[in-house]
Design an enzyme around this catalytic site. Structure first.
Site, PDB file in Angstrom:
ATOM      1  N   ASN A 142     -12.895  -0.446  -2.574  1.00  0.00           N
ATOM      2  CA  ASN A 142     -12.104   0.776  -2.463  1.00  0.00           C
ATOM      3  C   ASN A 142     -11.667   1.181  -3.880  1.00  0.00           C
ATOM      4  OD1 ASN A 142      -9.659   2.328  -2.440  1.00  0.00           O
ATOM      5  ND2 ASN A 142      -9.480   1.950  -0.255  1.00  0.00           N
ATOM      6  N   HIS A 178      -7.714   3.504  -6.642  1.00  0.00           N
ATOM      7  CA  HIS A 178      -6.780   3.361  -7.760  1.00  0.00           C
ATOM      8  C   HIS A 178      -7.409   3.612  -9.121  1.00  0.00           C
ATOM      9  CE1 HIS A 178      -3.721   2.731  -4.965  1.00  0.00           C
ATOM     10  NE2 HIS A 178      -4.350   1.720  -4.395  1.00  0.00           N
ATOM     11  N   HIS A 215     -10.177   6.776   0.090  1.00  0.00           N
ATOM     12  CA  HIS A 215      -9.246   7.339   1.075  1.00  0.00           C
ATOM     13  C   HIS A 215      -8.781   8.704   0.568  1.00  0.00           C
ATOM     14  CE1 HIS A 215      -5.249   6.686   3.519  1.00  0.00           C
ATOM     15  NE2 HIS A 215      -5.873   7.794   3.834  1.00  0.00           N
ATOM     16  N   ARG A 231      -6.357  11.228   0.980  1.00  0.00           N
ATOM     17  CA  ARG A 231      -5.072  11.396   1.667  1.00  0.00           C
ATOM     18  C   ARG A 231      -4.728  12.870   1.758  1.00  0.00           C
ATOM     19  NH1 ARG A 231      -2.055   6.278   1.871  1.00  0.00           N
ATOM     20  NH2 ARG A 231      -0.423   7.571   2.786  1.00  0.00           N
ATOM     21  N   ARG A 268      -2.879  12.346  -3.381  1.00  0.00           N
ATOM     22  CA  ARG A 268      -2.161  11.693  -4.474  1.00  0.00           C
ATOM     23  C   ARG A 268      -3.094  10.968  -5.447  1.00  0.00           C
ATOM     24  NH1 ARG A 268       0.861   6.925  -1.160  1.00  0.00           N
ATOM     25  NH2 ARG A 268       1.569   8.721   0.020  1.00  0.00           N
ATOM     26  N   GLU A 317     -12.411   7.016   4.171  1.00  0.00           N
ATOM     27  CA  GLU A 317     -11.184   6.634   4.889  1.00  0.00           C
ATOM     28  C   GLU A 317     -10.310   7.879   5.025  1.00  0.00           C
ATOM     29  OE1 GLU A 317      -9.308   3.099   3.271  1.00  0.00           O
ATOM     30  OE2 GLU A 317      -7.379   3.791   4.036  1.00  0.00           O
ATOM     31  N   THR A 377       1.366   2.952   0.625  1.00  0.00           N
ATOM     32  CA  THR A 377      -0.031   2.710   0.998  1.00  0.00           C
ATOM     33  C   THR A 377      -0.060   2.652   2.520  1.00  0.00           C
ATOM     34  OG1 THR A 377      -1.920   1.189   0.768  1.00  0.00           O
ATOM     35  CG2 THR A 377       0.257   0.186   0.766  1.00  0.00           C
ATOM     36  N   THR A 378      -1.244   2.571   3.118  1.00  0.00           N
ATOM     37  CA  THR A 378      -1.329   2.536   4.581  1.00  0.00           C
ATOM     38  C   THR A 378      -0.519   1.333   5.087  1.00  0.00           C
ATOM     39  OG1 THR A 378      -3.570   3.332   4.268  1.00  0.00           O
ATOM     40  CG2 THR A 378      -2.957   2.686   6.498  1.00  0.00           C
ATOM     41  N   GLU A 393     -11.470  -2.106  11.896  1.00  0.00           N
ATOM     42  CA  GLU A 393     -11.048  -2.834  10.699  1.00  0.00           C
ATOM     43  C   GLU A 393      -9.698  -3.455  11.024  1.00  0.00           C
ATOM     44  OE1 GLU A 393     -11.226  -0.847   6.878  1.00  0.00           O
ATOM     45  OE2 GLU A 393      -9.602  -2.110   6.118  1.00  0.00           O
ATOM     46  N   HIS A 452      -6.958  -4.863   3.479  1.00  0.00           N
ATOM     47  CA  HIS A 452      -5.618  -4.536   3.020  1.00  0.00           C
ATOM     48  C   HIS A 452      -4.907  -5.748   2.430  1.00  0.00           C
ATOM     49  CE1 HIS A 452      -2.061  -2.182   2.377  1.00  0.00           C
ATOM     50  NE2 HIS A 452      -2.763  -1.130   2.731  1.00  0.00           N
ATOM     51  N   GLY A 453      -4.586  -5.631   1.151  1.00  0.00           N
ATOM     52  CA  GLY A 453      -3.803  -6.664   0.471  1.00  0.00           C
ATOM     53  C   GLY A 453      -4.597  -7.917   0.123  1.00  0.00           C
ATOM     54  N   GLY A 488      -9.509  -3.159  -2.539  1.00  0.00           N
ATOM     55  CA  GLY A 488      -9.371  -2.175  -3.597  1.00  0.00           C
ATOM     56  C   GLY A 488      -8.416  -2.563  -4.701  1.00  0.00           C
TER      57      GLY A 488
HETATM   58  N1  PXP Z   1      -8.451  -0.870   4.325  1.00  0.00           N
HETATM   59  C1  PXP Z   1      -7.657   0.182   4.576  1.00  0.00           C
HETATM   60  C2  PXP Z   1      -7.745   0.813   5.925  1.00  0.00           C
HETATM   61  C3  PXP Z   1      -6.773   0.688   3.609  1.00  0.00           C
HETATM   62  O1  PXP Z   1      -5.981   1.732   3.897  1.00  0.00           O
HETATM   63  C4  PXP Z   1      -6.770   0.089   2.331  1.00  0.00           C
HETATM   64  C5  PXP Z   1      -5.885   0.642   1.261  1.00  0.00           C
HETATM   65  O2  PXP Z   1      -6.278   1.912   0.926  1.00  0.00           O
HETATM   66  C6  PXP Z   1      -7.627  -0.997   2.108  1.00  0.00           C
HETATM   67  C7  PXP Z   1      -8.438  -1.471   3.128  1.00  0.00           C
HETATM   68  C8  PXP Z   1      -7.694  -1.673   0.791  1.00  0.00           C
HETATM   69  O3  PXP Z   1      -6.476  -2.319   0.560  1.00  0.00           O
HETATM   70  P1  PXP Z   1      -6.150  -2.887  -0.875  1.00  0.00           P
HETATM   71  O4  PXP Z   1      -6.152  -1.739  -1.829  1.00  0.00           O
HETATM   72  O5  PXP Z   1      -4.793  -3.503  -0.688  1.00  0.00           O
HETATM   73  O6  PXP Z   1      -7.218  -3.901  -1.187  1.00  0.00           O
END
Ligand code: PXP
Length: 243
Positions: free
Chosen positions: A7, A10, A44, A46, A50, A71, A101-102, A152, A192-193, A214
């Site tokens: 992702n 950033h 993503h 948004r 942003r 996304e 963030t989400t 996911e 995520h994370g 990401g």
């Molecule tokens: N999956 C989804 C659905 C997300 O919204 C995000 C963050 O944009 C990620 C994965 C990636 O998360 P991270 O940036 O924390 O790795």
């Protein structure tokens, strides 16, 4: 073997912080492709724009020859834009303007009919649709009613666990949800994370298709470069998934 989708939101965050033309998201996506360590690119778009802009999504979709995972939230104009690009995949997420963030998965108990409409609009455009959800059986049981064939699982609670017990509980929830999703005939992605430090137990869950990662990769790239950051993450995933 689970595959890495990077992702690149950033990369756009750094650009938007100064309103410059650099760093270019498409260039980063091309570098990621050339590295050979990623299976796909995720952005993503948004509602508040942003970080990622419409032109980033258009260019990555057109110029980068890797599966693109768009996304998005269920905003009608963004759904229509996504459908017009015919990406390989779309991941539907809940979206709030005030969040950093989400922050959680889709609430299918409330938004089911809207989600079903979005899934059908995107599938009609030839796009596979994945739903970002919490690793919970009762939410998974509603997914077949939406028409989506991929999910996911949100790994945020696992990533934020502050004690070994809590981490083990969240991991067990992810393992159980992955198994249940597979029994329902769904393809399973996670994200995520996730970081180099916490990815291994998640990557070792049997039958995963994709890991969406990401922030930690882009942060690490500041120190070692994007190619090396991707290599490290790819290696961590492969090592964890080896029998
Ligand atoms: N999956 C989804 C659905 C997300 O919204 C995000 C963050 O944009 C990620 C994965 C990636 O998360 P991270 O940036 O924390 O790795």
């Amino acid at each position: 073997m689970a595959e890495l989708y990077v992702n690149l939101d950033h990369v756009a965050t750094v650009r938007q912080a100064r309103g410059t033309a650099y760093p270019d998201v498409t260039e980063a996506a091309k570098l990621a492709h050339a590295s050979g360590f990623v299976r796909g690119i995720t952005l993503h778009l948004r509602d508040d724009r942003r970080h990622v802009q419409d032109s980033d999504v258009e260019r990555v979709c057109r110029e980068v020859h890797l599966p693109f995972n768009f996304e998005l939230g269920a905003t009608p104009s963004i759904v229509a834009f996504c459908a017009s690009l015919h990406p390989a995949q779309a991941t539907l997420v809940p979206e709030k303007r005030e969040e950093r963030t989400t922050e959680g998965g889709l609430d299918l108990s409330r938004g089911l009919s809207r989600v079903r409409d979005v899934v059908s609009e995107l599938q009609a455009a030839g796009t596979k649709v994945s739903l970002f959800i919490e690793p919970e059986h009762h939410t998974l049981d509603l997914v077949p009613k939406t028409g989506a064939r991929e999910v996911e699982l949100h790994t945020g609670r696992y990533a934020l666990a502050s004690t070994p017990e809590q981490r083990e509980r969240e991991l067990a929830a992810l393992r159980g949800a992955a198994r249940h999703a597979q029994e329902l005939g769904l393809k399973v992605h996670v994200g995520h994370g996730l970081t180099l430090e916490n990815v291994a137990p998640v990557a070792a869950i049997p039958g995963l298709h994709e890991l969406n990662i990401g922030h930690s990769i882009v942060a690490r790239a500041l120190f070692v470069g994007l190619r090396e950051a991707l290599r490290e993450m790819h290696e961590a995933i492969q090592a964890a998934a080896r029998p």
